[in-house]
Scaffold this motif. Structure first.
Motif, PDB file in Angstrom:
ATOM      1  N   LEU A 327       0.781  -1.412  -0.112  1.00 54.86           N
ATOM      2  CA  LEU A 327      -0.081  -0.136  -0.003  1.00 54.86           C
ATOM      3  C   LEU A 327       0.788   1.145   0.131  1.00 54.86           C
ATOM      4  CD1 LEU A 327      -2.813   1.363  -0.135  1.00 54.86           C
ATOM      5  CD2 LEU A 327      -2.751   1.124   2.531  1.00 54.86           C
ATOM      6  N   TRP A 330       2.188   1.792  -3.551  1.00 51.86           N
ATOM      7  CA  TRP A 330       1.027   2.022  -4.329  1.00 51.86           C
ATOM      8  C   TRP A 330       0.831   3.623  -3.905  1.00 51.86           C
ATOM      9  CZ3 TRP A 330      -3.717   4.426  -4.048  1.00 51.86           C
ATOM     10  CH2 TRP A 330      -4.722   4.314  -5.140  1.00 51.86           C
ATOM     11  N   LEU A 331       0.668   4.181  -2.923  1.00 58.05           N
ATOM     12  CA  LEU A 331       0.547   5.556  -2.560  1.00 58.05           C
ATOM     13  C   LEU A 331       1.524   6.398  -3.105  1.00 58.05           C
ATOM     14  CD1 LEU A 331      -0.831   4.967   1.052  1.00 58.05           C
ATOM     15  CD2 LEU A 331      -2.207   5.839  -0.901  1.00 58.05           C
ATOM     16  N   HIS A 336      -0.892   8.637  -7.765  1.00 50.44           N
ATOM     17  CA  HIS A 336      -1.663   8.429  -6.736  1.00 50.44           C
ATOM     18  C   HIS A 336      -1.336   9.559  -5.753  1.00 50.44           C
ATOM     19  CE1 HIS A 336      -1.652   3.990  -7.961  1.00 50.44           C
ATOM     20  NE2 HIS A 336      -2.815   4.702  -8.401  1.00 50.44           N
ATOM     21  N   ASN A 379      -6.745   8.699   5.351  1.00 50.64           N
ATOM     22  CA  ASN A 379      -7.857   7.887   4.574  1.00 50.64           C
ATOM     23  C   ASN A 379      -7.667   6.433   4.965  1.00 50.64           C
ATOM     24  OD1 ASN A 379     -10.196   7.204   3.034  1.00 50.64           O
ATOM     25  ND2 ASN A 379      -9.565   8.710   1.247  1.00 50.64           N
ATOM     26  N   GLY A 381      -6.921   2.628   2.938  1.00 50.93           N
ATOM     27  CA  GLY A 381      -6.698   1.846   2.053  1.00 50.93           C
ATOM     28  C   GLY A 381      -6.827   0.322   2.211  1.00 50.93           C
ATOM     29  N   SER A 383      -5.073  -3.464   0.892  1.00 55.26           N
ATOM     30  CA  SER A 383      -4.018  -4.129   0.374  1.00 55.26           C
ATOM     31  C   SER A 383      -4.530  -5.842   0.536  1.00 55.26           C
ATOM     32  CB  SER A 383      -2.769  -4.312   1.216  1.00 55.26           C
ATOM     33  OG  SER A 383      -1.700  -4.599   0.441  1.00 55.26           O
ATOM     34  N   THR A 387      -4.705  -3.666  -4.176  1.00 58.32           N
ATOM     35  CA  THR A 387      -4.290  -2.575  -3.632  1.00 58.32           C
ATOM     36  C   THR A 387      -4.709  -1.230  -4.236  1.00 58.32           C
ATOM     37  OG1 THR A 387      -1.967  -3.754  -3.400  1.00 58.32           O
ATOM     38  CG2 THR A 387      -2.082  -1.271  -2.601  1.00 58.32           C
ATOM     39  N   HIS A 388      -5.281  -0.227  -3.300  1.00 57.09           N
ATOM     40  CA  HIS A 388      -6.076   0.727  -3.707  1.00 57.09           C
ATOM     41  C   HIS A 388      -6.647   1.487  -2.534  1.00 57.09           C
ATOM     42  CE1 HIS A 388      -8.469   2.878  -6.717  1.00 57.09           C
ATOM     43  NE2 HIS A 388      -9.422   2.897  -5.984  1.00 57.09           N
ATOM     44  N   ALA A 389      -6.761   3.003  -2.980  1.00 56.50           N
ATOM     45  CA  ALA A 389      -7.488   3.959  -1.875  1.00 56.50           C
ATOM     46  C   ALA A 389      -8.112   4.649  -2.813  1.00 56.50           C
ATOM     47  CB  ALA A 389      -6.147   4.660  -1.214  1.00 56.50           C
ATOM     48  N   PHE A 406     -14.589  -1.288  -1.863  1.00 59.28           N
ATOM     49  CA  PHE A 406     -13.371  -1.818  -2.726  1.00 59.28           C
ATOM     50  C   PHE A 406     -13.999  -3.104  -3.751  1.00 59.28           C
ATOM     51  CE2 PHE A 406     -10.481   0.053   0.859  1.00 59.28           C
ATOM     52  CZ  PHE A 406     -10.241   1.054   0.119  1.00 59.28           C
TER      53      PHE A 406
END
Length: 517
Positions: A327, A330-331, A336, A379, A381, A383, A387-389, A406
């Motif tokens: 995560l 990803w961020l 992102h 926030n 997120g 994983s 993997t996302h927010a 999600f």
């Protein structure tokens, strides 16, 4: 075929639009014989000369954008033939410098397994390269990932003539490092450039240290500073690997200085390079860097390469730490948040049956934070299976609804779609009337009916409104009335995300009892 293709291109040019039919013509290109292929390229060049440069590159991009797929699927050869490399070069030269078509053309040329292709490719890279990191990646990708031989003379020529541009320089050194490491080049192509490489590495590290210390030339725009940092980082990383492969002792002092920079990725690359050269300080710094989630997976990979992964604690190699690291990475990606979070905290973990997985998979929710005081941002997120927010603030949702958001966002199926309300009253009139009646029976505070959602044949009416002074989304189906508040009005859970939660609840409830209501 050629005549009808150019009729289509001409119509598109006249109306200044694209047409997906061009893709159908692209699939037939490998069927052309030599004469027809030559005619095609001749007419493409004429077409480019006769049309505005704001129009024809977009049309050509559709055509050549399919070439990679054509190569994968073509039996008995590739397209275009090596004989047409010069035509590709001429079209490239006609294309505006900033247009993505150039990136596609370079990738096509790089994929042609012929000396003529390499010659034209290197000529364009040296004196007329792409202007973006994305373009450079696309241009170099086929050479780095393919099985074709890359002789040392070709790579040395690139190092001598293509490294004035920082973006290109980083890619050139990465390609040279890859060729040497994989055995494509018997000796490192930069072996005779040790002194200049050490000097370049020194100047880049010094420049980045100055920027980190706030020593920025007066009047330099912020975007130029960011561009300088990005270019410097990419090249420092590539050169750090180069001096390690060359075992260049003269670089050790600068690599130790790089350990003091605040940029985590550079610290890790410098530490790994030092460790490869037998420097214990570098090895120790590498092991310690595993505590930082954004570089943890890279640290572990380097430690495994060096045979010292057991010196990293089991906790930092476990599933929670791995999920946290994914995560954070990803961020930190530019598309992102662009940088690693200040703090990450796991707030929930469980094994769930997840869409597209046959067996339960570990799922982790993390609260992530940036900054402090007035600049504070937080926030949640996920994983695990993904993997996302979201941009929307979902911190106020229950964990089950966070998972549902999600799952609903990720799931794509032809049986899941929305119909704009003004069309639904005609297309699915009976269902829409029934749902409107149910909505009216609830005496809800409705502002706007947005859409009718179809979920595997189950219809729901999605409306925005309020409840007890709080705004949000109402979703009414035959059985339930769901209310999902907007929450944080600076980053609200809008009706699209609310609909994903509604869908996600049903998807997860199918196989996970905890989500049944």
């Amino acid at each position: 075929m050629i005549e009808s293709l150019f009729e289509l291109l001409s119509r598109c040019a006249e109306n200044n639009r694209k047409d997906s039919a061009i893709l159908n013509y692209a699939t037939k290109l490998p069927e052309l014989n030599e004469q027809a292929t030559n005619e095609l390229f001749s007419r493409l060049q004429d077409f480019a000369k006769a049309n505005d440069s704001s129009i024809w590159p977009n049309l050509f991009a559709l055509l050549f954008g399919q070439v990679a797929l054509l190569r994968d699927n073509a039996a008995g050869g590739s397209w275009p033939p090596p004989a047409n490399i010069e035509d590709l070069r001429l079209i490239y030269r006609q294309c505006p410098a900033e247009h993505p078509l150039r990136n596609q053309l370079l990738a096509v040329v790089a994929n042609v397994d012929d000396e003529r292709g390499l010659k034209v490719w290197s000529e364009l890279i040296c004196d007329d390269p792409p202007h973006t990191a994305e373009g450079i990646g696309l241009a170099f990708g086929p050479l780095a990932s393919g099985n074709r031989a890359l002789d040392g003379e070709f790579l040395t020529r690139l190092i001598l003539h293509a490294t004035d541009n920082l973006y290109v320089a980083a890619a050139v050194y990465e390609l040279a490092n890859h060729a040497f490491r994989s055995g494509k080049a018997a000796t490192h192509p930069a072996a005779n450039r040790r002194g200049p490489i050490c000097e370049l590495l020194r100047s880049l590290i010094d420049r980045l240290a100055q920027i980190e210390n706030g020593e920025i030339p007066a009047g330099l725009p912020t975007e130029r500073v960011a561009e300088t940092v990005s270019n410097s980082v990419s090249l420092i990383i590539a050169l750090t690997d180069t001096v390690a492969l060359l075992k260049e002792d003269r670089a050790i002092g600068k690599l130790n200085q790089a350990l003091q920079l605040r940029h985590r990725r550079i610290q890790v690359e410098a530490a790994a390079a030092l460790a490869r050269m037998g420097d214990e300080n570098g090895k120790r710094h590498l092991i310690e860097s595993a505590q930082h989630p954004v570089v943890r997976q890279r640290v572990i990979a380097y430690a495994e390469e060096l045979g010292c992964e057991r010196e990293i604690s089991l906790e930092l190699r476990g599933p929670i730490a791995t999920a946290e690291s994914h995560l954070a990475m990803w961020l930190a990606q530019p598309e992102h948040m662009g940088l690693a979070p200040t703090r990450l905290q796991m707030i929930d973990q469980r094994k769930l049956y997840w869409p597209s997985y046959d067996d339960p998979v570990p799922c982790f929710l993390f609260r992530f934070e940036y900054g402090t005081g007035d600049s504070f941002y937080e926030n949640v997120g996920i994983s695990g299976p993904l993997t996302h927010a979201f941009i929307a603030d979902i911190t106020r949702l229950l964990a089950e609804d966070q998972y549902a958001a999600f799952a609903g966002w990720q799931t794509v199926n032809q049986e899941i779609y929305v119909i704009p309300f003004e069309r639904a009253v005609t297309l699915v009139a009976a269902e829409t009337d029934r749902l409107k009646h149910l909505l009216a029976e609830q005496s809800l505070e409705i502002e706007t009916i947005e859409v009718v959602s179809s979920f595997f044949g189950e219809y729901g009416l999605v409306a925005t409104g309020s409840r007890s002074g709080e705004t949000g989304t109402w979703i009414v189906d035959r059985v339930t009335v769901d209310w999902i508040p907007h929450g944080n009005h600076q980053a609200p859970v809008d009706w699209q995300l609310a609909l994903n939660i509604w869908r996600g609840r049903r998807i997860l409830a199918t196989f996970n009892p905890a989500f049944s209501r």
